[in-house]
Design an enzyme around this catalytic site. Structure first.
Site, PDB file in Angstrom:
ATOM      1  N   TYR A  41       0.826  -1.209   0.000  1.00  0.00           N
ATOM      2  CA  TYR A  41       0.000   0.000   0.000  1.00  0.00           C
ATOM      3  C   TYR A  41       0.867   1.268   0.000  1.00  0.00           C
ATOM      4  O   TYR A  41       0.476   2.289  -0.549  1.00  0.00           O
ATOM      5  CB  TYR A  41      -0.889   0.047   1.249  1.00  0.00           C
ATOM      6  CG  TYR A  41      -2.222  -0.648   1.124  1.00  0.00           C
ATOM      7  CD1 TYR A  41      -2.298  -2.004   0.834  1.00  0.00           C
ATOM      8  CD2 TYR A  41      -3.410   0.050   1.333  1.00  0.00           C
ATOM      9  CE1 TYR A  41      -3.522  -2.641   0.741  1.00  0.00           C
ATOM     10  CE2 TYR A  41      -4.635  -0.582   1.251  1.00  0.00           C
ATOM     11  CZ  TYR A  41      -4.681  -1.930   0.954  1.00  0.00           C
ATOM     12  OH  TYR A  41      -5.893  -2.551   0.867  1.00  0.00           O
ATOM     13  N   LYS A  79       3.073 -15.299   2.492  1.00  0.00           N
ATOM     14  CA  LYS A  79       3.352 -16.031   1.251  1.00  0.00           C
ATOM     15  C   LYS A  79       4.864 -16.276   1.242  1.00  0.00           C
ATOM     16  O   LYS A  79       5.594 -15.853   0.324  1.00  0.00           O
ATOM     17  CB  LYS A  79       2.867 -15.195   0.046  1.00  0.00           C
ATOM     18  CG  LYS A  79       2.889 -15.914  -1.272  1.00  0.00           C
ATOM     19  CD  LYS A  79       1.815 -16.981  -1.441  1.00  0.00           C
ATOM     20  CE  LYS A  79       1.977 -17.721  -2.750  1.00  0.00           C
ATOM     21  NZ  LYS A  79       1.082 -18.890  -2.877  1.00  0.00           N
ATOM     22  N   ASP A  84      -2.934 -18.181   0.294  1.00  0.00           N
ATOM     23  CA  ASP A  84      -3.908 -18.885  -0.562  1.00  0.00           C
ATOM     24  C   ASP A  84      -4.610 -19.990   0.222  1.00  0.00           C
ATOM     25  O   ASP A  84      -5.829 -20.140   0.185  1.00  0.00           O
ATOM     26  CB  ASP A  84      -3.240 -19.420  -1.855  1.00  0.00           C
ATOM     27  CG  ASP A  84      -1.921 -20.135  -1.617  1.00  0.00           C
ATOM     28  OD1 ASP A  84      -1.419 -20.117  -0.471  1.00  0.00           O
ATOM     29  OD2 ASP A  84      -1.370 -20.721  -2.581  1.00  0.00           O
ATOM     30  N   ASP A 107      -6.403  -7.016   4.176  1.00  0.00           N
ATOM     31  CA  ASP A 107      -7.538  -6.363   3.508  1.00  0.00           C
ATOM     32  C   ASP A 107      -8.413  -7.419   2.838  1.00  0.00           C
ATOM     33  O   ASP A 107      -9.637  -7.433   2.993  1.00  0.00           O
ATOM     34  CB  ASP A 107      -7.002  -5.375   2.458  1.00  0.00           C
ATOM     35  CG  ASP A 107      -8.120  -4.679   1.711  1.00  0.00           C
ATOM     36  OD1 ASP A 107      -9.076  -4.224   2.374  1.00  0.00           O
ATOM     37  OD2 ASP A 107      -8.058  -4.591   0.475  1.00  0.00           O
ATOM     38  N   ASP A 147     -12.414  -9.128   4.262  1.00  0.00           N
ATOM     39  CA  ASP A 147     -13.685  -9.110   3.518  1.00  0.00           C
ATOM     40  C   ASP A 147     -14.223 -10.533   3.392  1.00  0.00           C
ATOM     41  O   ASP A 147     -15.416 -10.773   3.544  1.00  0.00           O
ATOM     42  CB  ASP A 147     -13.492  -8.526   2.096  1.00  0.00           C
ATOM     43  CG  ASP A 147     -13.715  -7.019   2.057  1.00  0.00           C
ATOM     44  OD1 ASP A 147     -13.450  -6.362   3.087  1.00  0.00           O
ATOM     45  OD2 ASP A 147     -14.148  -6.505   1.007  1.00  0.00           O
TER      46      ASP A 147
HETATM   47  C1  IPM Z   1     -10.388  -1.195   4.128  1.00  0.00           C
HETATM   48  C2  IPM Z   1     -10.625  -0.559   2.773  1.00  0.00           C
HETATM   49  C3  IPM Z   1      -9.466   0.370   2.455  1.00  0.00           C
HETATM   50  C4  IPM Z   1      -8.198  -0.465   2.383  1.00  0.00           C
HETATM   51  C5  IPM Z   1      -9.650   1.206   1.168  1.00  0.00           C
HETATM   52  C6  IPM Z   1     -10.916   2.017   1.201  1.00  0.00           C
HETATM   53  C7  IPM Z   1      -8.462   2.079   0.889  1.00  0.00           C
HETATM   54  O1  IPM Z   1     -10.805  -1.532   1.820  1.00  0.00           O
HETATM   55  O2  IPM Z   1     -10.222  -0.459   5.109  1.00  0.00           O
HETATM   56  O3  IPM Z   1     -10.374  -2.421   4.195  1.00  0.00           O
HETATM   57  O4  IPM Z   1      -7.898  -1.052   1.338  1.00  0.00           O
HETATM   58  O5  IPM Z   1      -7.497  -0.535   3.386  1.00  0.00           O
HETATM   59 MG    MG Z   2     -10.936  -3.493   2.537  1.00  0.00          MG
END
Ligand code: IPM
Ligand code: MG
Length: 372
Positions: free
Chosen positions: A142, A189, A221, A245, A249
């Site tokens: 990042y 990884k 993975d 990240d 999700d």
């Molecule tokens: C998160 C989001 C952020 C990230 C984005 C909005 C930059 O996806 O906080 O998980 O990738 O960190």
């Molecule tokens: Mg995110």
């Protein structure tokens, strides 16, 4: 306790969900005699529209002058579909994380008993899942050097980590595991990436100071697969920025909706609390977005200031709402009348009238009780 809280609602559904978290914090302030002062500022696409920058200096200054930050969401489709945009909403959040040194992003994931049927995963697989993800937040790909060749045909993003960046979050993760189920899984990884091999080396070293905590390693993975195959094997997951990240999700599917997942971003000096979800622009202004991730982020804020009773009361009130099916369409597609505001009102209601009382909660449904 008196707390100055910077509120950065941001884009899309950010303002509506954050408003519910503020409502809930106000209910806590009344119940427990605290003073919470909220100071609003702009960030993201709304800030670009007004000030041509996603993080105005005044917003950053406000954040630095407050005790904590409550953040909504960031992002707008007009930038997502324009890869050549130089100024982007997300830069505001990334800069904020970096400037405030928020290196540890803590994301608790839990399978609520009452929501086991809402997840697309089998309930016998997700039952009792309780994971805490420690995602490194200010390093890695990042923030590494980004390059685009002059002809525009080659691009790169550097993934770089230093010892100190790995050590500080590893310690937090091991300390957390000590108070939980005593297991840390490092997701990396290391079979491919040099930076991952450094993570493994350093995390192993730190782990030797925590003989009571089991340390396990998984390639990312495989971890992505294990997370939905057997999530119960995990306690604390420790990982770098990008992997964290992605897998967080994925992990939200266990809970039944990404609208439930809260996070705390912690540094040595500052702290910020935000849902893990994005700005969900399609739902903006419709009063349908799930505010629970934002409300649970407020609970993490209270935890941070050791207001544990208050934080737990928020969590209990959220569970009560879920139990009574007081949830937005992402979890309750059959009843579209339950709005973002109604969920917030009900949870605030439950806080003002905690479990101990003999109120019939079914009658308080949707904040329509006469108590508020
Ligand atoms: C998160 C989001 C952020 C990230 C984005 C909005 C930059 O996806 O906080 O998980 O990738 O960190
Ligand atoms: Mg995110």
């Amino acid at each position: 306790m008196k707390l100055n809280i910077a509120v950065l609602p941001g884009d899309g559904i950010g303002p509506e969900v954050t408003q519910q978290a503020v409502k809930v914090l106000n209910a806590i302030a009344i119940e427990f005699d605290h003073i919470f002062l909220f100071k609003h500022a702009e960030v993201g696409a709304v800030a670009i529209d007004k000030k041509n920058t996603p993080l105005p200096d005044s917003t950053l200054e406000l954040c630095k002058s407050c005790d904590a930050i409550l953040f909504g969401a960031i992002g707008h489709p007009k930038y997502d579909n324009d890869p050549s945009a130089k100024i982007r909403p997300e830069q505001g959040l990334l800069k904020l994380r970096k400037e405030l040194g928020l290196y540890a992003n803590i994301r608790p994931v839990k399978a609520y008993e009452t929501l086991l049927d809402k997840s697309p995963l089998k309930k016998e697989i997700i039952k009792n899942t309780n994971i805490c993800i420690y995602r490194e937040l200010t390093g890695g790909i990042y923030f590494g050097k980004k390059q685009l060749s002059k002809d525009g045909n080659t691009a790169s993003d550097l993934c770089e980590y230093s010892r100190v960046e790995i050590e500080r979050i590893a310690k937090l993760a091991f300390n957390a595991a000590r108070n939980r189920n005593k297991k840390v899984t490092l997701v990396d990884k290391a079979n491919v990436l040099e930076s991952s091999r450094l993570w493994r080396k350093i995390v192993t070293e730190i782990g030797s100071d925590y003989p009571d905590v089991e340390l396990d390693f998984l390639f990312v993975d495989n971890a992505a697969m294990q997370l939905i195959l057997n999530p119960n094997q995990f306690d604390v997951i420790l990982t770098e920025n990008m992997f964290g990240d992605i897998i967080s999700d994925e992990a939200s599917v266990i809970g039944g909706s990404i609208g439930l997942l809260a996070s705390a971003s912690i540094g040595d000096r500052y702290s910020l609390f935000e849902p893990i979800h994005g700005s969900y622009p399609q739902a903006k202004g419709k009063d349908i977005a799930n505010p629970i991730a934002s409300i649970l982020s407020a609970a993490l804020l209270l935890d941070h200031f050791e207001l544990f009773e208050e934080a737990n009361l928020i969590r209990e009130s959220v569970e009560r709402a879920l139990m009574l099916n007081i949830t937005t369409p992402d979890l309750n597609a059959t009843d579209l009348s339950i709005t973002t505001n109604k969920v917030g009102n009900s949870i605030a209601d439950f806080i003002r009238n905690p479990k101990k009382s003999n109120i019939n909660y079914n009658n308080m449904y949707l904040g329509q009780s006469t108590i508020i």
